[in-house]
Scaffold this motif. Structure first.
Motif, PDB file in Angstrom:
ATOM      1  N   LEU A  84       0.834  -1.208   0.000  1.00 21.65           N
ATOM      2  CA  LEU A  84       0.000   0.000   0.000  1.00 21.65           C
ATOM      3  C   LEU A  84       0.866   1.254   0.000  1.00 21.65           C
ATOM      4  CD1 LEU A  84      -2.719   1.491   0.242  1.00 21.65           C
ATOM      5  CD2 LEU A  84      -2.557   1.155   2.713  1.00 21.65           C
ATOM      6  N   VAL A  85       1.838   1.297   0.889  1.00 22.11           N
ATOM      7  CA  VAL A  85       2.735   2.452   0.962  1.00 22.11           C
ATOM      8  C   VAL A  85       3.521   2.602  -0.338  1.00 22.11           C
ATOM      9  CG1 VAL A  85       4.776   3.391   2.135  1.00 22.11           C
ATOM     10  CG2 VAL A  85       2.891   2.430   3.473  1.00 22.11           C
ATOM     11  N   LEU A  86       4.000   1.509  -0.884  1.00 26.77           N
ATOM     12  CA  LEU A  86       4.746   1.537  -2.142  1.00 26.77           C
ATOM     13  C   LEU A  86       3.882   2.099  -3.281  1.00 26.77           C
ATOM     14  CD1 LEU A  86       7.358   0.743  -3.690  1.00 26.77           C
ATOM     15  CD2 LEU A  86       6.250  -1.454  -4.120  1.00 26.77           C
ATOM     16  N   PHE A  87       2.661   1.603  -3.413  1.00 28.28           N
ATOM     17  CA  PHE A  87       1.773   2.085  -4.481  1.00 28.28           C
ATOM     18  C   PHE A  87       1.449   3.569  -4.308  1.00 28.28           C
ATOM     19  CE2 PHE A  87       0.110  -2.502  -4.771  1.00 28.28           C
ATOM     20  CZ  PHE A  87       1.020  -2.825  -5.768  1.00 28.28           C
ATOM     21  N   VAL A  88       1.224   3.984  -3.087  1.00 29.72           N
ATOM     22  CA  VAL A  88       0.924   5.405  -2.831  1.00 29.72           C
ATOM     23  C   VAL A  88       2.138   6.269  -3.147  1.00 29.72           C
ATOM     24  CG1 VAL A  88       0.395   7.101  -1.021  1.00 29.72           C
ATOM     25  CG2 VAL A  88      -0.922   4.971  -1.163  1.00 29.72           C
ATOM     26  N   LEU A  89       3.323   5.842  -2.755  1.00 29.08           N
ATOM     27  CA  LEU A  89       4.536   6.609  -3.062  1.00 29.08           C
ATOM     28  C   LEU A  89       4.779   6.700  -4.565  1.00 29.08           C
ATOM     29  CD1 LEU A  89       7.006   5.442  -0.265  1.00 29.08           C
ATOM     30  CD2 LEU A  89       5.927   7.695  -0.523  1.00 29.08           C
ATOM     31  N   ILE A  90       4.588   5.598  -5.275  1.00 27.76           N
ATOM     32  CA  ILE A  90       4.746   5.635  -6.733  1.00 27.76           C
ATOM     33  C   ILE A  90       3.768   6.633  -7.326  1.00 27.76           C
ATOM     34  CG2 ILE A  90       4.426   4.314  -8.865  1.00 27.76           C
ATOM     35  CD1 ILE A  90       5.527   1.861  -7.314  1.00 27.76           C
ATOM     36  N   GLU A  91       2.536   6.612  -6.857  1.00 21.49           N
ATOM     37  CA  GLU A  91       1.515   7.538  -7.369  1.00 21.49           C
ATOM     38  C   GLU A  91       1.887   8.982  -7.068  1.00 21.49           C
ATOM     39  OE1 GLU A  91      -1.296   8.490  -9.704  1.00 21.49           O
ATOM     40  OE2 GLU A  91      -0.995   6.376  -9.264  1.00 21.49           O
ATOM     41  N   ILE A  92       2.394   9.237  -5.883  1.00 17.73           N
ATOM     42  CA  ILE A  92       2.780  10.603  -5.507  1.00 17.73           C
ATOM     43  C   ILE A  92       3.910  11.107  -6.396  1.00 17.73           C
ATOM     44  CG2 ILE A  92       3.921  11.963  -3.698  1.00 17.73           C
ATOM     45  CD1 ILE A  92       2.273  10.321  -1.656  1.00 17.73           C
ATOM     46  N   PHE A  93       4.887  10.267  -6.658  1.00 20.43           N
ATOM     47  CA  PHE A  93       6.045  10.712  -7.424  1.00 20.43           C
ATOM     48  C   PHE A  93       5.835  10.723  -8.929  1.00 20.43           C
ATOM     49  CE2 PHE A  93       8.233   9.555  -3.409  1.00 20.43           C
ATOM     50  CZ  PHE A  93       8.744  10.812  -3.139  1.00 20.43           C
ATOM     51  N   THR A  94       4.920   9.907  -9.434  1.00 23.93           N
ATOM     52  CA  THR A  94       4.709   9.897 -10.877  1.00 23.93           C
ATOM     53  C   THR A  94       3.522  10.747 -11.305  1.00 23.93           C
ATOM     54  OG1 THR A  94       3.291   7.932 -10.820  1.00 23.93           O
ATOM     55  CG2 THR A  94       5.672   7.590 -11.140  1.00 23.93           C
ATOM     56  N   VAL A  95       2.512  10.866 -10.482  1.00 23.44           N
ATOM     57  CA  VAL A  95       1.287  11.615 -10.771  1.00 23.44           C
ATOM     58  C   VAL A  95       0.731  11.219 -12.142  1.00 23.44           C
ATOM     59  CG1 VAL A  95       0.195  13.878 -10.653  1.00 23.44           C
ATOM     60  CG2 VAL A  95       2.336  13.506  -9.461  1.00 23.44           C
ATOM     61  N   GLN A  96       0.772   9.946 -12.462  1.00 21.13           N
ATOM     62  CA  GLN A  96       0.293   9.452 -13.747  1.00 21.13           C
ATOM     63  C   GLN A  96      -0.935   8.562 -13.605  1.00 21.13           C
ATOM     64  OE1 GLN A  96       1.541  10.226 -16.834  1.00 21.13           O
ATOM     65  NE2 GLN A  96       2.707  11.731 -15.709  1.00 21.13           N
TER      66      GLN A  96
END
Length: 143
Positions: free
Chosen positions: A13-25
């Motif tokens: 969950l944390v990994l997916f949220v961090l990826i989303e925050i950094f890519t905003v895609q």
């Protein structure tokens, strides 16, 4: 096993949220929702890994199918259409010789002067009537 899976789902969950925050895609937000659901199952004692994975995949897919069209519509609404697209397919008059090699050339269309380049790379003389094929940044690509 349940406590172990809680940590795995929390990490995902944390990994997916961090990826989303950094890519905003909008690439992992749905997976984060699935991971959250699987985390809740594991926290409430559902020890069967197959059930957790199936729920993770199902929730992720449902979130994707249900929300992606809405999200795409919202994101695409931010782009501002311009009147420049009306130039495509129109005729223009070359006001400065078009020479792609020397990065020179201009055309006049609808009373506006544009930087222009030849689509094929050929040299086009001043005074020639050309057709606008596309817009590349602030340049008209002509034929």
């Amino acid at each position: 096993m349940s406590e172990y899976m809680v940590w795995i789902w929390l990490t995902l969950l944390v990994l997916f949220v961090l990826i989303e925050i950094f890519t905003v895609q909008l690439t992992t937000v749905w997976l984060a929702g699935g991971a959250l659901t699987a985390l809740i199952l594991a926290a409430f004692g559902v020890d069967n890994l197959i059930i957790q994975v199936v729920v993770f995949l199902a929730v992720s897919l449902i979130l994707l199918v249900a929300t992606r069209p809405l999200v795409k519509k919202f994101i695409n609404s931010r782009s501002q259409p311009t009147n420049a697209d009306r130039c495509i397919g129109e005729k223009a008059v070359v006001t400065e010789d078009i020479d792609n090699i020397n990065a020179k050339g201009a055309v006049r269309i609808n009373g506006i002067e544009w930087t222009a380049r030849s689509e094929s790379g050929e040299y086009i003389s001043k005074g020639t009537t050309v057709t606008v094929k596309k817009i590349d940044g602030v340049k008209l690509i002509v034929e």
